[in-house]
Design a protein around this motif. Structure first.
Motif, PDB file in Angstrom:
ATOM      1  N   GLY A 105       0.850  -1.196   0.191  1.00  0.00           N
ATOM      2  CA  GLY A 105       0.155  -0.161   0.182  1.00  0.00           C
ATOM      3  C   GLY A 105       0.929   1.223  -0.089  1.00  0.00           C
ATOM      4  N   ASN A 106       1.916   1.062  -0.105  1.00  0.00           N
ATOM      5  CA  ASN A 106       3.277   2.347  -0.143  1.00  0.00           C
ATOM      6  C   ASN A 106       3.468   2.484  -1.221  1.00  0.00           C
ATOM      7  N   VAL A 107       2.582   3.916  -1.602  1.00  0.00           N
ATOM      8  CA  VAL A 107       2.976   4.663  -2.917  1.00  0.00           C
ATOM      9  C   VAL A 107       4.031   4.248  -3.560  1.00  0.00           C
ATOM     10  N   GLU A 108       5.311   5.058  -3.012  1.00  0.00           N
ATOM     11  CA  GLU A 108       6.659   5.182  -2.993  1.00  0.00           C
ATOM     12  C   GLU A 108       7.269   3.802  -3.667  1.00  0.00           C
ATOM     13  N   GLY A 109       6.651   2.811  -3.315  1.00  0.00           N
ATOM     14  CA  GLY A 109       7.035   1.528  -3.252  1.00  0.00           C
ATOM     15  C   GLY A 109       6.228   0.942  -4.932  1.00  0.00           C
ATOM     16  N   LEU A 110       5.004   1.297  -5.154  1.00  0.00           N
ATOM     17  CA  LEU A 110       3.979   0.916  -6.016  1.00  0.00           C
ATOM     18  C   LEU A 110       5.007   1.627  -7.409  1.00  0.00           C
ATOM     19  N   LEU A 111       5.378   2.788  -6.905  1.00  0.00           N
ATOM     20  CA  LEU A 111       5.918   3.496  -7.973  1.00  0.00           C
ATOM     21  C   LEU A 111       6.933   3.430  -8.158  1.00  0.00           C
ATOM     22  N   ALA A 112       8.018   2.295  -8.148  1.00  0.00           N
ATOM     23  CA  ALA A 112       9.256   1.997  -8.228  1.00  0.00           C
ATOM     24  C   ALA A 112       8.655   0.312  -9.018  1.00  0.00           C
ATOM     25  N   SER A 113       8.025  -0.065  -8.754  1.00  0.00           N
ATOM     26  CA  SER A 113       7.438  -1.784  -9.177  1.00  0.00           C
ATOM     27  C   SER A 113       8.140  -1.474 -10.911  1.00  0.00           C
ATOM     28  N   ALA A 114       8.534  -2.716 -11.183  1.00  0.00           N
ATOM     29  CA  ALA A 114       8.129  -2.702 -12.658  1.00  0.00           C
ATOM     30  C   ALA A 114       7.394  -3.175 -13.104  1.00  0.00           C
ATOM     31  N   TRP A 115       7.237  -1.946 -14.576  1.00  0.00           N
ATOM     32  CA  TRP A 115       5.330  -2.275 -15.050  1.00  0.00           C
ATOM     33  C   TRP A 115       6.747  -3.544 -16.270  1.00  0.00           C
ATOM     34  N   PRO A 116       4.499  -4.414 -16.338  1.00  0.00           N
ATOM     35  CA  PRO A 116       4.668  -4.939 -16.427  1.00  0.00           C
ATOM     36  C   PRO A 116       5.271  -5.275 -18.650  1.00  0.00           C
ATOM     37  N   ALA A 117       5.764  -6.802 -18.919  1.00  0.00           N
ATOM     38  CA  ALA A 117       6.536  -6.358 -20.249  1.00  0.00           C
ATOM     39  C   ALA A 117       7.429  -5.391 -20.680  1.00  0.00           C
ATOM     40  N   GLY A 118       8.519  -5.586 -19.669  1.00  0.00           N
ATOM     41  CA  GLY A 118       9.809  -5.043 -19.593  1.00  0.00           C
ATOM     42  C   GLY A 118       9.942  -2.993 -19.875  1.00  0.00           C
ATOM     43  N   GLY A 119       7.941  -2.384 -19.546  1.00  0.00           N
ATOM     44  CA  GLY A 119       8.209  -0.783 -19.220  1.00  0.00           C
ATOM     45  C   GLY A 119       8.788   0.117 -18.463  1.00  0.00           C
ATOM     46  N   GLY A 120       9.756  -0.243 -18.282  1.00  0.00           N
ATOM     47  CA  GLY A 120      10.129   0.060 -16.944  1.00  0.00           C
ATOM     48  C   GLY A 120       9.633  -0.155 -15.479  1.00  0.00           C
ATOM     49  N   THR A 121       8.940   1.255 -15.016  1.00  0.00           N
ATOM     50  CA  THR A 121       8.879   1.043 -13.720  1.00  0.00           C
ATOM     51  C   THR A 121       7.674   2.244 -14.031  1.00  0.00           C
ATOM     52  N   VAL A 122       6.538   1.830 -12.715  1.00  0.00           N
ATOM     53  CA  VAL A 122       5.463   2.533 -12.848  1.00  0.00           C
ATOM     54  C   VAL A 122       5.509   4.279 -13.202  1.00  0.00           C
ATOM     55  N   GLU A 123       6.080   4.612 -12.680  1.00  0.00           N
ATOM     56  CA  GLU A 123       6.246   5.903 -12.633  1.00  0.00           C
ATOM     57  C   GLU A 123       7.233   6.652 -13.907  1.00  0.00           C
TER      58      GLU A 123
END
Length: 310
Positions: A105-123
């Motif tokens: 539920g941590n926004v900072e951790g979520l932003l740093a998560s990997a975007w699916p299909a190798g698209g960088g991070t959520v941020e």
């Protein structure tokens, strides 16, 4: 000379963040020309250059996702409701909600998560969306609920698409009873929460600051009655007891019959589930709540300012 209207003052104010009187003066100095007025304000140090990242993002979508015994809810904001209908934006919110299931539920951790299909991070994906869609957007908040044995049920009020809308709710029910019965109860409770907007699970969990504010209001009202101090004290205590009851989920009256307390609804459903049920937690996200987004009657405001200036 272009006409200086309430609408033009409003537009200039929104584009620059400058005060209403300064905007009115700027338009007067520039014969009502919008771009010239912006430059005039900037030369006076009253407005910064317009930047997407500086504009208020109070629209957007709330997204929910449930898998197994976990549920997640996120809020992603945009500047206009139009963007909420954009398929690219909707897919982003939906994917972020699913990614949130594995987090805390941590926004900072979520932003740093990997975007699916190798698209960088959520941020990085969010930054790309801002560039391609053309509006400021932000991942404002996220929450996750989990049970050991039971269900986490989600509900979206007035859904714009599957799992997406303006109000998202999660309900956590701990029980080893029949899962279908728990799901039905959870959905009913989530709908109640969406409508009734409880401020806490129990009365003792209500925000102390909120309680203090309400007590101050109740005291002021009671003092106006002119009754003796001991009666005033009882009036205040009664008002606060009523406030706690009406704003704590477990003591609220179920919206479907307006007479049964939520805690009694849960107890009664235990018979259908075949085991005790505990409502352990809930989350309710309403789009834009808490964001300062001033709604003003600009026509009246400009008229008042004109009167003062005269």
């Amino acid at each position: 000379m272009a006409e200086i209207t309430a609408a033009s003052v409003k537009e200039l104010r929104e584009r620059t963040g400058a005060g209403m009187m300064d905007c009115k003066k700027a338009l007067g100095e520039t014969q009502g020309e919008m771009e010239a007025a912006i430059d005039w304000l900037r030369t006076k140090g009253l407005a910064a250059a317009a930047k997407k990242a500086g504009r208020t993002a109070a629209e957007g979508l709330v997204g929910v996702a449930v898998a197994g015994n976990r549920g997640a809810v996120v809020e992603v904001n945009s500047e206009t409701d139009f963007v909420a209908k954009n398929e690219q934006f909707q897919e982003f919110v939906r994917t972020v909600a699913e990614l949130a299931l594995t987090g805390s539920g941590n926004v900072e951790g979520l932003l740093a998560s990997a975007w699916p299909a190798g698209g960088g991070t959520v941020e990085e994906k969010l930054t790309s969306n801002i560039a391609t869609i053309g509006e400021n957007q932000s991942l404002r908040r996220s929450a996750v609920l989990q049970v050991n044995d039971g269900v986490v049920v989600s509900y979206v009020h007035n859904a714009a698409a599957t799992g997406l809308g303006k109000i998202g709710v999660l309900v956590a029910l701990e029980s080893n009873g029949d899962k279908a019965a728990l799901e039905t109860l959870g959905k009913q409770l989530a709908m109640h929460i969406a409508a009734a907007n409880p401020q806490a699970l129990r009365g003792e969990d209500l925000d102390p600051t909120l309680i203090e504010r309400e007590r101050s209001i109740a005291t002021e009202k009671a003092n106006e009655s002119g009754k003796p101090a001991d009666i005033v004290s009882k009036m205040v205590d009664g008002a606060m007891a009523k406030f706690r009851k009406e704003n704590a989920l477990l003591s609220q009256l179920f919206v479907m019959d307006n007479k049964t307390k939520i805690e009694d609804v849960v107890k009664a459903e235990a018979k259908n589930a075949g085991a005790p049920i505990e409502l352990t937690a809930y989350v309710r996200f309403q789009l834009g709540e808490g964001i300062e987004k001033q709604e003003t009657d600009f026509a009246a405001e400009v008229a008042a300012a004109a009167g003062k200036a005269a």
